[in-house]
Design a protein around this motif. Structure first.
Motif, short mmCIF file in Angstrom:
data_model
loop_
_atom_site.label_atom_id
_atom_site.label_comp_id
_atom_site.label_asym_id
_atom_site.label_seq_id
_atom_site.Cartn_x
_atom_site.Cartn_y
_atom_site.Cartn_z
N ARG A 89 15.94 67.55 30.77
CA ARG A 89 16.83 68.13 31.70
C ARG A 89 16.29 68.76 32.74
O ARG A 89 16.57 68.27 33.98
CB ARG A 89 17.56 69.34 31.08
N ASP A 90 15.14 69.19 32.69
CA ASP A 90 14.31 69.58 33.90
C ASP A 90 13.25 68.50 34.32
O ASP A 90 12.30 69.04 35.06
CB ASP A 90 13.78 70.91 33.61
N CYS A 91 13.48 67.34 34.06
CA CYS A 91 12.48 66.48 34.23
C CYS A 91 12.25 66.09 35.83
O CYS A 91 12.95 66.03 36.34
CB CYS A 91 12.85 65.24 33.62
N CYS A 92 10.97 66.07 36.12
CA CYS A 92 10.46 65.53 37.44
C CYS A 92 10.76 66.33 38.62
O CYS A 92 10.85 65.95 39.71
CB CYS A 92 11.11 64.16 37.66
N ARG A 95 12.92 64.90 41.27
CA ARG A 95 12.29 63.40 41.82
C ARG A 95 12.66 62.51 40.49
O ARG A 95 11.85 62.02 39.80
CB ARG A 95 10.85 63.46 42.09
N PRO A 96 13.97 61.81 40.52
CA PRO A 96 14.21 61.16 39.44
C PRO A 96 13.40 59.90 39.39
O PRO A 96 13.24 59.23 38.43
CB PRO A 96 15.76 60.48 39.93
N GLU A 97 12.68 59.08 40.38
CA GLU A 97 11.80 58.11 40.44
C GLU A 97 10.77 58.44 39.32
O GLU A 97 10.18 57.53 38.86
CB GLU A 97 11.67 57.77 41.62
N LEU A 102 10.83 56.47 31.49
CA LEU A 102 11.46 57.15 30.47
C LEU A 102 12.80 56.65 30.31
O LEU A 102 13.26 56.22 29.14
CB LEU A 102 11.25 58.64 30.47
N LEU A 103 13.49 56.91 31.39
CA LEU A 103 15.06 56.25 30.92
C LEU A 103 15.39 54.87 30.84
O LEU A 103 16.00 54.20 30.05
CB LEU A 103 15.75 56.80 32.43
N ASP A 104 14.34 54.11 31.80
CA ASP A 104 14.48 52.64 31.26
C ASP A 104 13.87 52.29 29.90
O ASP A 104 14.36 51.33 29.24
CB ASP A 104 13.29 51.93 32.52
#
Length: 115
Positions: A89-92, A95-97, A102-104
């Motif tokens: 939830r608080d990842c990055c 900065r979603p990039e 991880l998401l990929d």
């Protein structure tokens, strides 16, 4: 999901037989498996397997439904999704990039063998 729920999930999975049972249930989605078949496939006594399945169910990782004389267990994938969402939830720090790999990897499950 709150911290208590997340800890309960991880605690339930922090045992070899329960982790194996959960992974087996995930592989058999959406049909699920009868409790006796889970015990047989994992070579675990039925009463022991029942206790493990109860822990997974209390943690929200599995659901059960009676079919005639059998109880069919299924993985509760929505709860797993909530748990993963809680973890990242608080990842990055906005900065979603940074989280993209991880998401990929979660989206690209079919091309990578799961060990």
């Amino acid at each position: 999901m709150d911290e208590h729920n997340a800890i309960e999930c991880f605690s339930a999975l922090a045992q070899e037989t329960r982790l194996a049972a959960f992974r087996l249930l995930v592989r058999h989605e959406p049909e699920g498996l009868p409790a006796g078949e889970i015990a047989r496939l994992l070579d675990v006594p039925h009463n022991t397997m029942s206790a493990h399945l109860a822990v997974l169910t209390r943690a929200g990782l599995a659901v059960s439904q009676r079919h005639s004389r059998s109880i069919i267990y299924r993985a509760h994938l929505g709860h797993v999704q909530q748990t993963v969402r809680f973890l990242v939830r608080d990842c990055c720090a906005g900065r979603p990039e940074v989280c993209e790999p991880l998401l990929d990897s979660l989206a690209d499950r079919a091309s990578t063998p799961d060990n």
